[in-house]
Design an enzyme around this catalytic site. Structure first.
Site, PDB file in Angstrom:
ATOM      1  N   TYR A 147      -2.230  -1.995  10.949  1.00 37.80           N
ATOM      2  CA  TYR A 147      -2.499  -2.147   9.049  1.00 37.80           C
ATOM      3  C   TYR A 147      -1.175  -1.476   8.224  1.00 37.80           C
ATOM      4  O   TYR A 147      -0.445  -2.560   7.781  1.00 37.80           O
ATOM      5  CB  TYR A 147      -3.623  -1.600   9.226  1.00 37.80           C
ATOM      6  CG  TYR A 147      -4.078  -1.260   7.419  1.00 37.80           C
ATOM      7  CD1 TYR A 147      -3.996  -2.452   6.613  1.00 37.80           C
ATOM      8  CD2 TYR A 147      -3.756  -0.766   6.427  1.00 37.80           C
ATOM      9  CE1 TYR A 147      -3.911  -2.576   5.294  1.00 37.80           C
ATOM     10  CE2 TYR A 147      -3.705   0.024   5.152  1.00 37.80           C
ATOM     11  CZ  TYR A 147      -3.772  -1.027   4.796  1.00 37.80           C
ATOM     12  OH  TYR A 147      -4.114  -1.197   3.227  1.00 37.80           O
ATOM     13  N   SER A 168       0.694  -1.034   0.545  1.00 33.60           N
ATOM     14  CA  SER A 168       0.195  -0.152  -0.320  1.00 33.60           C
ATOM     15  C   SER A 168       0.873   1.617   0.045  1.00 33.60           C
ATOM     16  O   SER A 168       1.847   1.071   0.338  1.00 33.60           O
ATOM     17  CB  SER A 168      -0.886  -0.244   1.481  1.00 33.60           C
ATOM     18  OG  SER A 168      -1.058   1.564   1.236  1.00 33.60           O
ATOM     19  N   LYS A 184       2.039  -3.599   6.345  1.00 34.73           N
ATOM     20  CA  LYS A 184       2.321  -3.466   5.410  1.00 34.73           C
ATOM     21  C   LYS A 184       3.957  -4.094   5.039  1.00 34.73           C
ATOM     22  O   LYS A 184       4.862  -4.779   4.362  1.00 34.73           O
ATOM     23  CB  LYS A 184       1.272  -2.955   4.258  1.00 34.73           C
ATOM     24  CG  LYS A 184       0.128  -3.070   4.060  1.00 34.73           C
ATOM     25  CD  LYS A 184      -0.169  -4.010   3.055  1.00 34.73           C
ATOM     26  CE  LYS A 184      -1.315  -4.730   3.257  1.00 34.73           C
ATOM     27  NZ  LYS A 184      -1.807  -5.820   2.850  1.00 34.73           N
TER      28      LYS A 184
HETATM   29  C1  UD1 Z   1      -6.955   4.337   3.325  1.00 33.08           C
HETATM   30  C2  UD1 Z   1      -5.420   3.648   3.535  1.00 33.08           C
HETATM   31  C3  UD1 Z   1      -5.080   3.383   2.784  1.00 33.08           C
HETATM   32  C4  UD1 Z   1      -5.346   1.994   1.818  1.00 33.08           C
HETATM   33  C5  UD1 Z   1      -7.115   3.153   1.658  1.00 33.08           C
HETATM   34  C6  UD1 Z   1      -8.194   1.718   1.171  1.00 33.08           C
HETATM   35  C7  UD1 Z   1      -3.905   5.469   4.890  1.00 33.08           C
HETATM   36  C8  UD1 Z   1      -3.100   6.269   5.380  1.00 33.08           C
HETATM   37  N1  UD1 Z   1      -4.868   5.170   4.191  1.00 33.08           N
HETATM   38  O1  UD1 Z   1      -7.219   5.371   2.613  1.00 33.08           O
HETATM   39  O2  UD1 Z   1      -3.988   2.689   3.630  1.00 33.08           O
HETATM   40  O3  UD1 Z   1      -5.263   0.758   1.361  1.00 33.08           O
HETATM   41  O4  UD1 Z   1      -7.648   3.389   3.055  1.00 33.08           O
HETATM   42  O5  UD1 Z   1      -8.569   0.568   2.503  1.00 33.08           O
HETATM   43  O6  UD1 Z   1      -3.959   4.124   6.438  1.00 33.08           O
HETATM   44  N2  UD1 Z   1     -12.986  10.777   3.150  1.00 33.08           N
HETATM   45  C9  UD1 Z   1     -14.036  11.870   3.408  1.00 33.08           C
HETATM   46  N3  UD1 Z   1     -15.403  11.321   4.332  1.00 33.08           N
HETATM   47  C10 UD1 Z   1     -15.406  10.042   4.423  1.00 33.08           C
HETATM   48  C11 UD1 Z   1     -14.286   9.314   3.832  1.00 33.08           C
HETATM   49  C12 UD1 Z   1     -13.150   9.779   3.464  1.00 33.08           C
HETATM   50  O7  UD1 Z   1     -14.219  12.928   3.361  1.00 33.08           O
HETATM   51  O8  UD1 Z   1     -16.465   9.773   4.938  1.00 33.08           O
HETATM   52  C13 UD1 Z   1     -11.997  11.269   2.523  1.00 33.08           C
HETATM   53  C14 UD1 Z   1     -10.688  11.059   3.330  1.00 33.08           C
HETATM   54  O9  UD1 Z   1     -10.226  12.152   4.540  1.00 33.08           O
HETATM   55  C15 UD1 Z   1      -9.236  10.943   2.518  1.00 33.08           C
HETATM   56  C16 UD1 Z   1      -9.902  10.486   1.498  1.00 33.08           C
HETATM   57  O10 UD1 Z   1     -11.327  10.748   1.132  1.00 33.08           O
HETATM   58  O11 UD1 Z   1      -9.241  12.539   2.288  1.00 33.08           O
HETATM   59  C17 UD1 Z   1     -10.041   9.334   1.548  1.00 33.08           C
HETATM   60  O12 UD1 Z   1      -9.817   8.827   2.090  1.00 33.08           O
HETATM   61  P1  UD1 Z   1     -10.502   6.906   2.094  1.00 33.08           P
HETATM   62  O13 UD1 Z   1     -11.383   6.497   1.391  1.00 33.08           O
HETATM   63  O14 UD1 Z   1     -10.646   6.937   4.067  1.00 33.08           O
HETATM   64  O15 UD1 Z   1      -9.084   6.678   1.843  1.00 33.08           O
HETATM   65  P2  UD1 Z   1      -7.317   6.667   2.958  1.00 33.08           P
HETATM   66  O16 UD1 Z   1      -8.272   7.111   3.820  1.00 33.08           O
HETATM   67  O17 UD1 Z   1      -6.747   7.539   1.536  1.00 33.08           O
END
Ligand code: UD1
Length: 334
Positions: free
Chosen positions: A150, A125, A154
């Site tokens: 997690y 990842s 990795k």
């Molecule tokens: C996380 C993990 C990554 C993992 C991926 C998929 C970390 C740093 N990242 O990525 O390793 O592969 O999940 O499981 O551990 N967001 C919102 N509202 C929401 C959900 C998300 O605004 O309800 C935003 C988050 O703040 C972020 C973006 O959307 O900016 C992506 O979030 P998310 O889909 O959870 O993925 P990551 O956190 O990037």
């Protein structure tokens, strides 16, 4: 043609990879412990590809069962997806994460050695980079201390593979550092099946649009980015599946016996850009609100894909609208 063992084969990325393998004539042997997937996915894979897979429910933590499985099946290559992947849950229950993600890897490597399986593709990842100092992030970027158990599994997983390769010169291993996989197969027969309330952005968007969730919280509007929301490199799950096939092909010709690659599109999109794309392709006005930052989120990350483009000969083809559109088509079937 190769017999490929796909662990976590009924999961989100695993199921899409099984389809692409079958469509290219590979024989697929899938295992899954069904902790975060459903058995009906097996028939969906067959329906799309018109080919059968061999499937066994198997928990890779159970060493004796892994051994019996290898005894019973001829395997040429392994694509290892099976792992727990919820960041927050890993903070709450670290031992489960170390146990599940690392013991299973050790058991697979021991069995690979015992049964002379010499090709291995590992799901890593972009989380191994933390918040990089320079963007886009290349594979040479030093890893930062993991932000969660997690993420640590990795990092440690990659180190285990590298150490194992050092003393097993005929064993070829490739770690793929995924950026943010989203989207679904164009048939809308397989896709992401989050357990309970989704943590990830796109399943939350599609569930909100479908009326399952009332509102999407956008975590943070005051980041140092053009629109104030976080930036990620979203990649279509089918493009990501195809990267695994390129990795298997590369394993046949690679000179060194361990390598690692970023798998992203090279483009960064903000949360608001993802929402806009979704609204455009679905015609749905999404109910969302910008709220406080989510602890642990990094501000921005996207991949330099030069290495994967050149060495694996793989490049992502699908764009953000393809990703949000296919995710919505899939959601509508649920
Ligand atoms: C996380 C993990 C990554 C993992 C991926 C998929 C970390 C740093 N990242 O990525 O390793 O592969 O999940 O499981 O551990 N967001 C919102 N509202 C929401 C959900 C998300 O605004 O309800 C935003 C988050 O703040 C972020 C973006 O959307 O900016 C992506 O979030 P998310 O889909 O959870 O993925 P990551 O956190 O990037």
């Amino acid at each position: 043609m190769k017999n490929v063992l796909v662990t976590g084969g009924l999961g989100f990325i695993g199921s899409h990879t099984c389809v692409e393998l079958l469509q290219r004539g590979y024989k697929v042997i899938a295992v899954d412990n069904l902790s975060n997937s459903e058995i009906q996915v097996k028939d969906r894979i067959t329906k799309i590809s018109r080919e059968n897979i061999v499937f066994q429910q198997l928990d890779l933590v159970q060493k004796d069962e892994v051994k019996s499985f290898f005894e019973a099946h001829a395997i040429d290559s392994i694509i290892h997806f099976a792992a727990s992947k919820a960041v927050g849950e890993s903070v709450e229950n670290p031992l489960h994460y170390y146990q599940n993600n690392l013991i299973s890897l050790l058991n697979l490597l021991e069995a690979s050695k015992a049964y002379s399986v010499n090709q291995f593709v590992f799901s890593s990842s972009c989380t191994v980079y933390g918040q990089p100092d320079k963007l886009p992030v290349t594979e040479d970027t030093p890893k930062k201390p993991a932000e969660s158990p997690y993420g640590n599994t990795k990092q440690i997983g990659e180190e285990i593979l590298e150490d194992f390769c050092r003393v097993n010169p005929t064993f070829k291993a490739i770690s793929l550092r995924y950026f943010n996989p989203i989207g679904a197969h164009k048939s809308a027969l397989i896709g992401e099946l989050p357990l309970g309330v989704p943590n990830n952005l796109v399943p939350f968007i599609t569930q909100t649009a479908a009326g399952i969730r009332e509102k999407l919280n956008v975590f943070g509007g005051d980041y140092d980015t053009p629109d104030g929301t976080c930036i990620r490199d979203y990649i279509h799950v089918v493009d990501l599946a195809l990267a695994h096939i390129s990795a298997l092909e590369y394993a046949d010709r690679m000179e060194e016996n361990y390598d690692f690659f970023n798998v992203g599109t090279g483009n960064g999109f903000s949360v608001l850009e993802v929402i806009k794309s979704f609204e455009k392709v679905s015609g749905v006005n999404l109910n969302y609100e910008i709220v406080d930052r989510r602890p642990g989120d990094i501000e921005k990350i996207y991949a330099d894909t030069t290495k994967v483009n050149q060495k694996l000969g793989w490049k992502a083809k699908l764009g953000l609208d393809d990703m949000t559109h296919s995710a919505w088509e899939w959601q509508k079937t649920l």
